[in-house]
Design a protein around this motif. Sequence first.
Motif, PDB file in Angstrom:
ATOM      1  N   ASP A   1     -13.039  10.513  46.572  1.00  0.00           N
ATOM      2  CA  ASP A   1     -13.303  11.924  46.911  1.00  0.00           C
ATOM      3  C   ASP A   1     -13.405  12.790  45.652  1.00  0.00           C
ATOM      4  O   ASP A   1     -12.576  13.672  45.454  1.00  0.00           O
ATOM      5  CB  ASP A   1     -12.154  12.409  47.813  1.00  0.00           C
ATOM      6  CG  ASP A   1     -12.377  13.806  48.370  1.00  0.00           C
ATOM      7  OD1 ASP A   1     -13.532  14.187  48.585  1.00  0.00           O
ATOM      8  OD2 ASP A   1     -11.376  14.521  48.587  1.00  0.00           O
TER       9      ASP A   1
ATOM     10  N   ALA B   1     -13.887  15.983  51.093  1.00  0.00           N
ATOM     11  CA  ALA B   1     -15.189  15.620  51.657  1.00  0.00           C
ATOM     12  C   ALA B   1     -14.985  14.875  52.963  1.00  0.00           C
ATOM     13  O   ALA B   1     -13.956  14.229  53.178  1.00  0.00           O
ATOM     14  CB  ALA B   1     -15.968  14.754  50.670  1.00  0.00           C
TER      15      ALA B   1
ATOM     16  N   GLN C   1     -19.616  12.022  54.092  1.00  0.00           N
ATOM     17  CA  GLN C   1     -19.991  12.407  52.724  1.00  0.00           C
ATOM     18  C   GLN C   1     -19.446  11.415  51.707  1.00  0.00           C
ATOM     19  O   GLN C   1     -20.136  11.054  50.743  1.00  0.00           O
ATOM     20  CB  GLN C   1     -19.491  13.819  52.430  1.00  0.00           C
ATOM     21  CG  GLN C   1     -20.256  14.898  53.166  1.00  0.00           C
ATOM     22  CD  GLN C   1     -19.591  16.258  53.075  1.00  0.00           C
ATOM     23  OE1 GLN C   1     -18.353  16.369  52.996  1.00  0.00           O
ATOM     24  NE2 GLN C   1     -20.395  17.313  53.083  1.00  0.00           N
ATOM     25  N   ARG C   2     -18.225  10.963  51.910  1.00  0.00           N
ATOM     26  CA  ARG C   2     -17.644  10.006  50.964  1.00  0.00           C
ATOM     27  C   ARG C   2     -18.370   8.661  51.019  1.00  0.00           C
ATOM     28  O   ARG C   2     -18.594   8.019  49.992  1.00  0.00           O
ATOM     29  CB  ARG C   2     -16.147   9.852  51.224  1.00  0.00           C
ATOM     30  CG  ARG C   2     -15.377  11.102  50.827  1.00  0.00           C
ATOM     31  CD  ARG C   2     -13.882  10.946  50.948  1.00  0.00           C
ATOM     32  NE  ARG C   2     -13.428  10.867  52.319  1.00  0.00           N
ATOM     33  CZ  ARG C   2     -12.752   9.858  52.836  1.00  0.00           C
ATOM     34  NH1 ARG C   2     -12.445   8.808  52.089  1.00  0.00           N
ATOM     35  NH2 ARG C   2     -12.366   9.875  54.092  1.00  0.00           N
TER      36      ARG C   2
ATOM     37  N   ILE D   1     -23.440  15.814  45.215  1.00  0.00           N
ATOM     38  CA  ILE D   1     -22.404  16.851  45.273  1.00  0.00           C
ATOM     39  C   ILE D   1     -23.026  18.235  45.132  1.00  0.00           C
ATOM     40  O   ILE D   1     -22.677  19.171  45.867  1.00  0.00           O
ATOM     41  CB  ILE D   1     -21.353  16.601  44.176  1.00  0.00           C
ATOM     42  CG1 ILE D   1     -20.515  15.374  44.534  1.00  0.00           C
ATOM     43  CG2 ILE D   1     -20.451  17.825  43.983  1.00  0.00           C
ATOM     44  CD1 ILE D   1     -19.598  14.903  43.419  1.00  0.00           C
TER      45      ILE D   1
ATOM     46  N   LEU E   1     -20.417  20.483  47.539  1.00  0.00           N
ATOM     47  CA  LEU E   1     -19.059  19.997  47.707  1.00  0.00           C
ATOM     48  C   LEU E   1     -18.128  20.526  46.620  1.00  0.00           C
ATOM     49  O   LEU E   1     -18.544  20.742  45.480  1.00  0.00           O
ATOM     50  CB  LEU E   1     -19.050  18.462  47.672  1.00  0.00           C
ATOM     51  CG  LEU E   1     -19.650  17.744  48.872  1.00  0.00           C
ATOM     52  CD1 LEU E   1     -19.705  16.244  48.632  1.00  0.00           C
ATOM     53  CD2 LEU E   1     -18.840  18.049  50.122  1.00  0.00           C
TER      54      LEU E   1
END
Length: 218
Positions: free
Chosen positions: A16, A54, A58-59, A209, A214
């Motif tokens: 993350d 996240a 997303q990760r 990102i 993010l």
Amino acid sequence: MSTLPELHALFGGTFDPIHYGHLLPVSALAEETGLSRVTLLPNNVPPHRPQPQATPAQRVAMVRLAIADRPLFQLDTRELDRDAPSWTVETLAQLRAERGDQQPLGFIIGQDSLLTLPRWHRWQALLSLCHLLVLTRPGYATTLPDAAQRRWLEAHRATDVDQLRAAPAGRIWLAATPEVDLSATQIRERLRHGQNCNQLLPPAVAAYIAREGLYRDA
């Protein structure tokens, strides 16, 4: 030519985000030990740390981008399917059942995690399921604090890489990997302050990102 089986390894984390502090030491470990495969296991509900910022999706996207040109790595998302804490010993038991009793299997941890291992859920069972492959970490002690724990470490310590392939589990390898002083916390803090992280992350991850916005308001 050696007839010993291949050594596979597992590496868990929140990722993350995933960064060079993850990828570079593990790649060096693979060179050192002859690892042929490293399976990345993103955690959903990590029991020992704050929850990821996240989302799981997303990760996973960032991990896929990070390893797209790194054939050593593969992704396993099973822990993201759990709503309960991701206990390492339970995941290892699952993977051991899938890969068979004879497959040499390592679990990669940092020196910081080795020092706290006795606080892990059912930690005594880990070596029945895998080898422990320990990455060096800057700023952490290189010996365990308790005499009984030091005896346990020495009793299981591997001194030759072939020992990791000659048995499916039960050994501890203290790696001589480069110390990369980098954490996801540091990266998130830099991003929160609008600082450049392009040298700390794979380019595709840095672009993702930025595109997703993010870690700006963490």
